[in-house]
Design an enzyme around this catalytic site. Sequence first.
Site, PDB file in Angstrom:
ATOM      1  N   GLY A 126     -17.673 -26.368  -0.550  1.00  0.00           N
ATOM      2  CA  GLY A 126     -16.842 -26.791   0.584  1.00  0.00           C
ATOM      3  C   GLY A 126     -17.412 -26.507   1.960  1.00  0.00           C
ATOM      4  NE  ARG A 186     -14.806 -43.425 -14.059  1.00  0.00           N
ATOM      5  CZ  ARG A 186     -15.608 -42.410 -13.763  1.00  0.00           C
ATOM      6  NH1 ARG A 186     -15.447 -41.747 -12.637  1.00  0.00           N
ATOM      7  NH2 ARG A 186     -16.583 -42.062 -14.573  1.00  0.00           N
ATOM      8  CG  MET A 234     -19.816 -32.669  -7.853  1.00  0.00           C
ATOM      9  SD  MET A 234     -21.244 -33.392  -7.020  1.00  0.00           S
ATOM     10  CE  MET A 234     -22.416 -33.394  -8.376  1.00  0.00           C
ATOM     11  CG  ASN A 278     -20.331 -39.149  -0.482  1.00  0.00           C
ATOM     12  OD1 ASN A 278     -19.861 -38.007  -0.571  1.00  0.00           O
ATOM     13  ND2 ASN A 278     -21.436 -39.504  -1.125  1.00  0.00           N
ATOM     14  CG  HIS A 336     -26.440 -38.804  -1.065  1.00  0.00           C
ATOM     15  ND1 HIS A 336     -26.046 -38.384  -2.323  1.00  0.00           N
ATOM     16  CD2 HIS A 336     -27.770 -39.063  -1.153  1.00  0.00           C
ATOM     17  CE1 HIS A 336     -27.090 -38.406  -3.141  1.00  0.00           C
ATOM     18  NE2 HIS A 336     -28.146 -38.815  -2.447  1.00  0.00           N
ATOM     19  CD  GLU A 361     -15.933 -51.799  -7.689  1.00  0.00           C
ATOM     20  OE1 GLU A 361     -16.475 -52.091  -8.767  1.00  0.00           O
ATOM     21  OE2 GLU A 361     -15.280 -52.605  -7.004  1.00  0.00           O
TER      22      GLU A 361
HETATM   23  C1  GRF Z   1     -23.662 -31.539  -0.106  1.00  0.00           C
HETATM   24  O1  GRF Z   1     -25.057 -31.369  -0.133  1.00  0.00           O
HETATM   25  C2  GRF Z   1     -23.296 -32.995  -0.065  1.00  0.00           C
HETATM   26  O2  GRF Z   1     -24.220 -33.774   0.635  1.00  0.00           O
HETATM   27  C3  GRF Z   1     -23.315 -33.368  -1.526  1.00  0.00           C
HETATM   28  O3  GRF Z   1     -22.785 -32.250  -2.185  1.00  0.00           O
HETATM   29  C4  GRF Z   1     -23.009 -31.084  -1.394  1.00  0.00           C
HETATM   30  C5  GRF Z   1     -21.672 -30.473  -1.172  1.00  0.00           C
HETATM   31  O4  GRF Z   1     -21.757 -29.239  -0.507  1.00  0.00           O
HETATM   32  N1  GRF Z   1     -22.581 -34.596  -1.745  1.00  0.00           N
HETATM   33  P1  GRF Z   1     -20.449 -28.554   0.057  1.00  0.00           P
HETATM   34  O5  GRF Z   1     -19.475 -28.436  -1.100  1.00  0.00           O
HETATM   35  O6  GRF Z   1     -19.922 -29.413   1.166  1.00  0.00           O
HETATM   36  O7  GRF Z   1     -20.905 -27.212   0.545  1.00  0.00           O
END
Ligand code: GRF
Length: 218
Positions: free
Chosen positions: A13, A66, A91, A108, A110, A143
Site C-alpha cells: 500500500g 470472477r 493483483m 493503474n 505499473h 480488459e
Molecule cells: C507497485 O510497484 C505498483 O506499480 C505495482 O504493484 C506495486 C504495489 O506497491 N502495480 P504498493 O502496494 O503500492 O506499495
Amino acid sequence: MSRRLGVLISGRGSNLQAILDAIAAERLDATVALVISNRRDAAGLARAAAAGVPTLVLEHRSFANRQAFDAALVDALQAARVDLVCLAGFMRLLSPTFIDAFPNAVLNVHPSLLPAFPGVDAQVQAWTHGVKVAGCTVHMVTEDLDAGPIILQATVPVLDDDTAETLAARILVEEHRIYPEAIDVVLAGGWRVEGRRFVRDAKLTAPRDAGVSVSSAE
Ligand code: GRF
C-alpha cells in the site's frame, strides 16, 4: 467539490500512502472514500485506517467466480459513491463487468515503461533484459493486462551496479510522484481518449506544464 476515490490494494500500500499524502498536502483535491483489499493481511489496510479511511476486505477466494467477485467490488464502490477507481498494487485482473461500471474511470500504476514488461515482476524483467532506462506508467485500465491508454510516465536510469531491488526502489519513488499527479490530471477533466491515446486539451496543458496557475477567465 472534492471527488471520491476508491483504492484497490493487495499488499504493502505504498502507492495508497502516496495518494493519501498528496491529499493531506493539498496537492490532490480528492477524498479516499473506500479502500478495498482482496487480502486480509494487506499492510495497506492499516495505512487506510490510520488516515481514517473506511476499509473493506473482499477475499476473491470466497466468491464462486470472477464475475461474482467483480460484482461485489462494483457494489461496494458504487455504494461509496466513488467517482474514480485507483488500482494500487491490486493483483487481480478485472472483468468487463467491472470495467464497464466505471467507463474511463479506472486507473493503474505499473512499474515499467509500458508497453515494455507488462505483468508481474516488471522491474525484474527490465533488469534482466538489461535496459538502460526504466520507469513507471499510470494508465487507464481496460480488459487487457497493463494495456490501456497511458496518462503519465516517468523514467529512471538503470545503473551498472543496480540489483533488481535497487532498481525497483528507484522506480517506486517515481510511482509515488506520478500516481497522484495523474489522478489530478484525470479529475481536472479537459482530456479525451482517441484510440489508444490519452490526449489533454492544449489550453489546459500549456499553463499547467509551465508551472503557471490556470485562470478560469477566458
Ligand atoms: C507497485 O510497484 C505498483 O506499480 C505495482 O504493484 C506495486 C504495489 O506497491 N502495480 P504498493 O502496494 O503500492 O506499495
